[in-house]
Design a protein around this motif. Structure first.
Motif, PDB file in Angstrom:
ATOM      1  N   LEU A 117      36.732  43.787   1.842  1.00 18.96           N
ATOM      2  CA  LEU A 117      38.142  43.674   2.227  1.00 18.96           C
ATOM      3  C   LEU A 117      38.653  45.008   2.774  1.00 18.96           C
ATOM      4  N   PHE A 118      38.346  46.103   2.086  1.00 16.72           N
ATOM      5  CA  PHE A 118      38.788  47.429   2.528  1.00 16.72           C
ATOM      6  C   PHE A 118      38.143  47.804   3.859  1.00 16.72           C
ATOM      7  N   GLN A 119      36.891  47.419   4.064  1.00 11.64           N
ATOM      8  CA  GLN A 119      36.225  47.700   5.340  1.00 11.64           C
ATOM      9  C   GLN A 119      36.952  47.019   6.493  1.00 11.64           C
ATOM     10  N   HIS A 120      37.374  45.795   6.255  1.00  5.55           N
ATOM     11  CA  HIS A 120      38.106  45.081   7.308  1.00  5.55           C
ATOM     12  C   HIS A 120      39.474  45.710   7.569  1.00  5.55           C
ATOM     13  N   PHE A 121      40.161  46.119   6.510  1.00  8.26           N
ATOM     14  CA  PHE A 121      41.432  46.816   6.718  1.00  8.26           C
ATOM     15  C   PHE A 121      41.207  48.109   7.494  1.00  8.26           C
ATOM     16  N   LYS A 122      40.146  48.815   7.177  1.00  9.54           N
ATOM     17  CA  LYS A 122      39.854  50.085   7.853  1.00  9.54           C
ATOM     18  C   LYS A 122      39.538  49.865   9.328  1.00  9.54           C
ATOM     19  N   TYR A 123      38.873  48.758   9.631  1.00  8.43           N
ATOM     20  CA  TYR A 123      38.525  48.464  11.021  1.00  8.43           C
ATOM     21  C   TYR A 123      39.783  48.193  11.847  1.00  8.43           C
ATOM     22  N   TYR A 124      40.661  47.352  11.331  1.00  6.22           N
ATOM     23  CA  TYR A 124      41.848  46.971  12.088  1.00  6.22           C
ATOM     24  C   TYR A 124      42.983  47.987  11.976  1.00  6.22           C
ATOM     25  N   ALA A 159      30.693  45.860   8.511  1.00  3.09           N
ATOM     26  CA  ALA A 159      29.922  46.076   7.286  1.00  3.09           C
ATOM     27  C   ALA A 159      29.332  47.483   7.200  1.00  3.09           C
ATOM     28  N   LYS A 160      29.262  48.181   8.331  1.00  3.54           N
ATOM     29  CA  LYS A 160      28.708  49.543   8.352  1.00  3.54           C
ATOM     30  C   LYS A 160      29.765  50.614   8.085  1.00  3.54           C
ATOM     31  N   ILE A 161      31.032  50.220   8.040  1.00  5.53           N
ATOM     32  CA  ILE A 161      32.107  51.193   7.814  1.00  5.53           C
ATOM     33  C   ILE A 161      31.993  51.760   6.403  1.00  5.53           C
ATOM     34  N   PRO A 162      31.902  53.078   6.275  1.00  2.03           N
ATOM     35  CA  PRO A 162      31.770  53.662   4.931  1.00  2.03           C
ATOM     36  C   PRO A 162      33.071  53.556   4.133  1.00  2.03           C
ATOM     37  N   ILE A 163      32.977  53.004   2.959  1.00  2.00           N
ATOM     38  CA  ILE A 163      34.129  52.855   2.073  1.00  2.00           C
ATOM     39  C   ILE A 163      33.719  53.320   0.676  1.00  2.00           C
ATOM     40  N   ASP A 164      34.494  54.213   0.132  1.00  2.00           N
ATOM     41  CA  ASP A 164      34.200  54.712  -1.210  1.00  2.00           C
ATOM     42  C   ASP A 164      35.489  54.714  -2.017  1.00  2.00           C
TER      43      ASP A 164
END
Length: 322
Positions: A104-111, A28-33
């Motif tokens: 959803l994008f944060q999770h894609f970015k994590y994995y 949840a802390k991953i920055p997504i814009d």
């Protein structure tokens, strides 16, 4: 001894929940814009004089082979105007959907750290349900008129198995499918097992990027359909084994058990009770069991593995009815 094992499993479950909560906090802390453009609303408000500006901002929506007169005529088309009105009622504010897409994008970015969030453009497609969502590396098109609710008048006459997922709750799952499909790549091999594992991987990606979504929504099933699949998992698997289907390359197996349809086709009396795409569902359970037994293998690595290895190492045991 029984109480000892019960305490162990309770402790294990508690630790697992703690770990999951910590992971979700990290994600949840991953920055997504990313930018969301409501082209559907802009076109609804546009006049013929605004067409050059729209074409400059959204060139990918205006193929050169179509003359301007077509778009100008569409601005006053009765069906188009009604579609615009109904979309505005259902999606007056896209903020709730943007929040879901952000997660959803944060999770894609994590994995998948190489993932880059695209520009999101909402459109009206005259209910083109075959292209509800179109995704590229830099662009995500969402046809909002395919998410107005399964009982909407625009869907009258359409088959129930199609329109049951024409609701906004299904949007994150559809987006996840598009990106997961790109990550998994083309199907490798021609057997029924290859097909099952291919879609099993896609659904397992959904497990990771949509951790709070129900299995029914991931599959596009109704609660009744997912309950049927879970209750009959052992019998389905036995049927596949007894009919020796796993290594067959018959084209009709895709139509019977993989593709979207009213129901799966076992060629038995129970067919009408079964949900469609049951081969995808079983492939998903196989991939899940493989992942549970191989926790050291990352999600990215899992997607590169061939179906035969996943199948053999999963040593798949279907759930027995309770």
């Amino acid at each position: 001894m029984k109480n000892y094992f019960l305490s162990f499993f309770i402790l294990f479950a508690f630790i697992s929940c703690e770990n999951d909560a910590g992971l979700e906090e990290e994600i949840a802390k991953i920055p997504i814009d990313f930018q969301v453009d409501r082209f559907d609303m802009e076109f609804a408000k546009a006049s013929p004089a605004d067409l050059p500006k729209l074409k400059a901002e959204y060139p990918f929506l205006f193929p050169a082979r179509y003359p301007d007169s077509l778009w100008i005529a569409q601005m006053d088309d009765e069906v188009q105007l009604e579609l615009e009105e109904e979309v505005q009622k259902t999606f007056p504010d896209f903020q709730p959907e943007k929040e879901e897409i952000t997660s959803l994008f944060q999770h894609f970015k994590y994995y998948f750290p190489e993932f880059k969030s695209p520009r999101v453009v909402t459109i009206i497609s005259e209910v083109d349900y075959r292209n509800k969502v179109v995704a590229t590396d830099s662009l995500l098109l969402i046809s909002l008129d395919t998410y107005l609710g399964e009982d909407h008048k625009f869907y009258d006459g359409m088959q129930v198995y199609l329109k049951k997922n024409f609701k906004k709750e299904q949007l994150p799952s559809d987006i996840a499918f598009e990106y997961a499909q790109q990550l998994v790549g083309n199907e490798q091999g021609r057997t029924f097992l290859d097909q099952m594992i291919h879609y099993g991987k896609i659904l397992y990606v959904k497990d990771k990027v949509l951790p709070f979504m129900s299995d029914a929504r991931k599959m596009g099933y109704t609660p009744k359909e997912i309950a049927w699949a879970q209750a009959n998992e052992e019998q389905i698997w036995r049927y596949f084994i007894e009919k020796e289907l796993l290594y067959k390359t018959d084209n009709d197996l895709r139509a019977r058990f993989i593709n979207i349809a009213p129901f799966s086709k076992f060629r038995l009396e129970l067919d009408n009770e079964s949900p469609p795409q049951i081969g995808q569902y079983i492939g998903w359970q196989i991939v899940r069991q493989f992942a549970d037994k191989n926790e050291s293998i990352t999600l990215k690595q899992l997607l590169t593995l061939d179906a035969e290895r996943i199948f053999k190492e999963a040593n798949f045991k279907p759930k027995k009815p309770e």
